[in-house]
Design a protein around this motif. Structure first.
Motif, mmCIF file in Angstrom:
data_model
loop_
_atom_site.group_PDB
_atom_site.id
_atom_site.type_symbol
_atom_site.label_atom_id
_atom_site.label_comp_id
_atom_site.label_asym_id
_atom_site.label_seq_id
_atom_site.Cartn_x
_atom_site.Cartn_y
_atom_site.Cartn_z
ATOM 1 N N GLU A 1 0.802 -1.228 0.000
ATOM 2 C CA GLU A 1 0.000 0.000 0.000
ATOM 3 C C GLU A 1 0.835 1.279 0.000
ATOM 4 O O GLU A 1 0.568 2.204 -0.772
ATOM 5 C CB GLU A 1 -0.954 0.004 1.194
ATOM 6 C CG GLU A 1 -1.897 1.176 1.188
ATOM 7 C CD GLU A 1 -2.966 1.081 2.249
ATOM 8 O OE1 GLU A 1 -3.856 1.949 2.225
ATOM 9 O OE2 GLU A 1 -2.936 0.167 3.082
ATOM 10 N N ILE B 1 0.650 3.873 -3.157
ATOM 11 C CA ILE B 1 0.181 5.259 -3.033
ATOM 12 C C ILE B 1 1.250 6.221 -3.535
ATOM 13 O O ILE B 1 0.954 7.159 -4.283
ATOM 14 C CB ILE B 1 -0.242 5.571 -1.582
ATOM 15 C CG1 ILE B 1 -1.554 4.833 -1.264
ATOM 16 C CG2 ILE B 1 -0.399 7.079 -1.362
ATOM 17 C CD1 ILE B 1 -1.988 4.911 0.179
ATOM 18 N N ARG C 1 -0.515 9.267 -5.424
ATOM 19 C CA ARG C 1 -0.247 10.612 -4.905
ATOM 20 C C ARG C 1 0.381 11.536 -5.956
ATOM 21 O O ARG C 1 1.370 11.190 -6.580
ATOM 22 C CB ARG C 1 0.689 10.505 -3.709
ATOM 23 C CG ARG C 1 1.001 11.840 -3.041
ATOM 24 C CD ARG C 1 1.913 11.667 -1.841
ATOM 25 N NE ARG C 1 1.208 10.906 -0.814
ATOM 26 C CZ ARG C 1 1.786 9.971 -0.056
ATOM 27 N NH1 ARG C 1 3.060 9.682 -0.199
ATOM 28 N NH2 ARG C 1 1.075 9.327 0.844
ATOM 29 N N GLU D 1 -5.303 10.919 -3.790
ATOM 30 C CA GLU D 1 -5.065 10.101 -2.594
ATOM 31 C C GLU D 1 -6.330 10.037 -1.730
ATOM 32 O O GLU D 1 -6.714 8.973 -1.255
ATOM 33 C CB GLU D 1 -3.884 10.646 -1.800
ATOM 34 C CG GLU D 1 -3.476 9.736 -0.656
ATOM 35 C CD GLU D 1 -2.173 10.163 0.002
ATOM 36 O OE1 GLU D 1 -1.772 9.481 0.958
ATOM 37 O OE2 GLU D 1 -1.549 11.167 -0.427
ATOM 38 N N TYR D 2 -6.990 11.164 -1.552
ATOM 39 C CA TYR D 2 -8.250 11.190 -0.810
ATOM 40 C C TYR D 2 -9.290 10.280 -1.479
ATOM 41 O O TYR D 2 -9.980 9.512 -0.822
ATOM 42 C CB TYR D 2 -8.783 12.631 -0.713
ATOM 43 C CG TYR D 2 -10.198 12.688 -0.215
ATOM 44 C CD1 TYR D 2 -10.480 12.582 1.138
ATOM 45 C CD2 TYR D 2 -11.269 12.798 -1.104
ATOM 46 C CE1 TYR D 2 -11.795 12.593 1.599
ATOM 47 C CE2 TYR D 2 -12.576 12.815 -0.662
ATOM 48 C CZ TYR D 2 -12.827 12.709 0.696
ATOM 49 O OH TYR D 2 -14.122 12.706 1.137
ATOM 50 N N THR E 1 -10.609 -4.746 -1.757
ATOM 51 C CA THR E 1 -9.227 -4.528 -2.166
ATOM 52 C C THR E 1 -8.441 -5.829 -2.048
ATOM 53 O O THR E 1 -8.471 -6.485 -1.008
ATOM 54 C CB THR E 1 -8.553 -3.447 -1.287
ATOM 55 O OG1 THR E 1 -9.321 -2.247 -1.375
ATOM 56 C CG2 THR E 1 -7.135 -3.178 -1.730
ATOM 57 N N ARG F 1 -11.854 2.909 -1.163
ATOM 58 C CA ARG F 1 -11.631 1.645 -0.458
ATOM 59 C C ARG F 1 -12.573 1.454 0.723
ATOM 60 O O ARG F 1 -12.799 0.334 1.152
ATOM 61 C CB ARG F 1 -10.177 1.555 -0.007
ATOM 62 C CG ARG F 1 -9.251 1.411 -1.211
ATOM 63 C CD ARG F 1 -7.824 1.194 -0.833
ATOM 64 N NE ARG F 1 -7.665 -0.027 -0.073
ATOM 65 C CZ ARG F 1 -6.647 -0.255 0.736
ATOM 66 N NH1 ARG F 1 -5.703 0.652 0.892
ATOM 67 N NH2 ARG F 1 -6.563 -1.395 1.392
ATOM 68 N N LYS F 2 -13.144 2.539 1.233
ATOM 69 C CA LYS F 2 -14.071 2.469 2.367
ATOM 70 C C LYS F 2 -15.517 2.252 1.926
ATOM 71 O O LYS F 2 -16.385 2.001 2.751
ATOM 72 C CB LYS F 2 -13.994 3.756 3.199
ATOM 73 C CG LYS F 2 -12.684 3.919 3.922
ATOM 74 C CD LYS F 2 -12.661 5.236 4.684
ATOM 75 C CE LYS F 2 -11.329 5.433 5.380
ATOM 76 N NZ LYS F 2 -11.277 6.732 6.064
ATOM 77 N N ILE G 1 -8.525 6.541 -0.876
ATOM 78 C CA ILE G 1 -8.874 6.118 0.489
ATOM 79 C C ILE G 1 -10.387 6.027 0.639
ATOM 80 O O ILE G 1 -10.916 5.052 1.179
ATOM 81 C CB ILE G 1 -8.244 7.083 1.521
ATOM 82 C CG1 ILE G 1 -6.708 6.923 1.493
ATOM 83 C CG2 ILE G 1 -8.799 6.839 2.914
ATOM 84 C CD1 ILE G 1 -5.946 8.037 2.184
#
Length: 196
Positions: A77, A81, A86, A93-94, A107, A100-101, A97
């Motif tokens: 990870e 990133i 990034r 990047e935000y 993942t 993935r939530k 993340i």
């Protein structure tokens, strides 16, 4: 069953533009129209990487439509990133993340997946040659999984965000990705950011 691969958005110092940040909105629109044409929605499985640009756009669009999304991550990870997500001054990047939530997003880390014990070849991340880059291995992993998960090979769809340049392409590259899906009897749509 929909799989996707394609370009990362360009870093600011890229000498020849391939997928500039300024094209993200129009690429999003073209991808959305293609997914609409294919009637992607609940009950569908969508597989891609998780890199900035085409991967994240595809995953967000498919999740928005109610499809299950599997992210095949090619590195650990932290390195992923740093290398593939990034870019200072962007929200990639935000978005990675947050993606993935989301409910319905799974993942899978290439370095953590190994094939089950069997004498038969398995369509897993470790099947392709170790001589290939982790990104090429991830593309082959996606294609093999797509072929396995599709109800029939004529129901395998691939959406590629690609400048259609074969330079540096080989096994696991985008040209190979398109050819493998077509050879299997699947359908390929290409969105070329350079032409938009």
């Amino acid at each position: 069953m929909i799989i996707s691969s394609g370009h990362l958005t360009d870093k600011p110092d890229r000498p020849k533009p391939r997928f500039p940040e300024s094209k993200v909105g129009i690429v999003w629109d073209h991808m959305n129209r293609q997914l609409e044409d294919w009637k992607v929605g609940p009950g569908d499985l969508a597989i891609c990487g998780g890199a900035r640009g085409s991967d994240i756009l595809f995953a967000e669009l498919c999740a928005n439509r109610g499809a299950e999304v599997w992210l095949f991550i090619s590195l650990d990870e932290k390195d992923f990133i740093e290398q593939s997500v990034r870019v200072p001054g962007t929200d990639w990047e935000y978005r990675f993340i947050a993606l993935r939530k989301r409910q319905g997003v799974k993942t899978l880390m290439q370095n953590e997946v190994s094939p089950p014990p069997s004498k038969e070849p398995q369509p897993k991340a470790s099947s392709p040659s170790k001589d290939l880059s982790p990104f090429a291995r991830a593309n082959i992993w996606m294609i093999n999984t797509g072929k396995k998960e599709a109800p029939s090979l004529d129901r395998l769809y691939a959406l590629l965000v690609w400048d259609e340049q074969p330079a540096g392409d080989g096994p696991g590259g985008t040209a190979d990705f398109a050819a493998q899906v077509q050879k299997a009897g699947g359908h390929v749509a290409i969105i070329n950011p350079v032409k938009l």
